[in-house]
Motif scaffolding. Structure first.
Motif, short mmCIF file in Angstrom:
data_model
loop_
_atom_site.label_atom_id
_atom_site.label_comp_id
_atom_site.label_asym_id
_atom_site.label_seq_id
_atom_site.Cartn_x
_atom_site.Cartn_y
_atom_site.Cartn_z
N ALA A 33 0.99 -1.28 0.26
CA ALA A 33 0.23 -0.05 0.30
C ALA A 33 0.69 1.31 0.31
N ASP A 34 2.14 1.40 1.19
CA ASP A 34 2.89 2.48 0.90
C ASP A 34 3.12 2.26 -0.87
N VAL A 57 0.68 4.10 -2.87
CA VAL A 57 0.10 5.57 -2.33
C VAL A 57 2.12 6.40 -2.88
N PRO A 115 -2.10 9.89 -0.86
CA PRO A 115 -1.86 9.01 0.59
C PRO A 115 -3.89 9.17 1.21
N ARG A 174 -4.45 5.00 0.60
CA ARG A 174 -4.23 3.98 1.43
C ARG A 174 -5.20 3.10 1.76
#
Length: 117
Positions: A50-51, A54, A60, A63
């Motif tokens: 997920a990071d 993003v 962001p 997320r």
């Protein structure tokens, strides 16, 4: 000894192959079935993926959605969706790559029964 030939010169005594034509719907259903198999993913993997999403899309606020993508969609599907979002299209460029990626993933999550429309 050679097999007997019919009028067109094609052998008739041999059994016909069951793979004479490819059924697109069957192949797509089989691919979807493969993605439905539960894959054990750790929370660290989901957070890391997920990071990365993003950072890739600079979104962001999305997320939580990217966590769902990492949790339920296969790695190959996600990579293919990213490639489609960033593929150059000279005639009709994609203005919002994150939204395009999201649309592809939401459609697949609906097919899998995880999201509803």
């Amino acid at each position: 000894m050679a097999s007997p030939l019919n009028v067109n010169g094609i052998g008739t005594s041999e059994k016909k192959s069951s793979l004479s034509m490819i059924d697109k719907d069957t192949i797509l259903a089989e691919l979807r079935e493969r993605t439905r198999k539960p894959v054990v993913r750790t929370e660290q993997y989901i957070d890391a993926k997920a990071d990365k999403l993003v950072a890739k899309f600079d979104a962001p606020e999305s997320r939580a959605f990217y966590c769902d993508c990492a949790r339920y969609l296969s790695e190959d599907f996600i990579e293919c969706a990213i490639e489609n979002a960033f593929r150059p299209r000279p005639r009709n460029p994609i203005r919002n790559k994150a939204a395009y990626f999201g649309k592809i993933c939401v459609n697949e999550l609906v097919k899998l029964g995880i999201y509803r429309r």
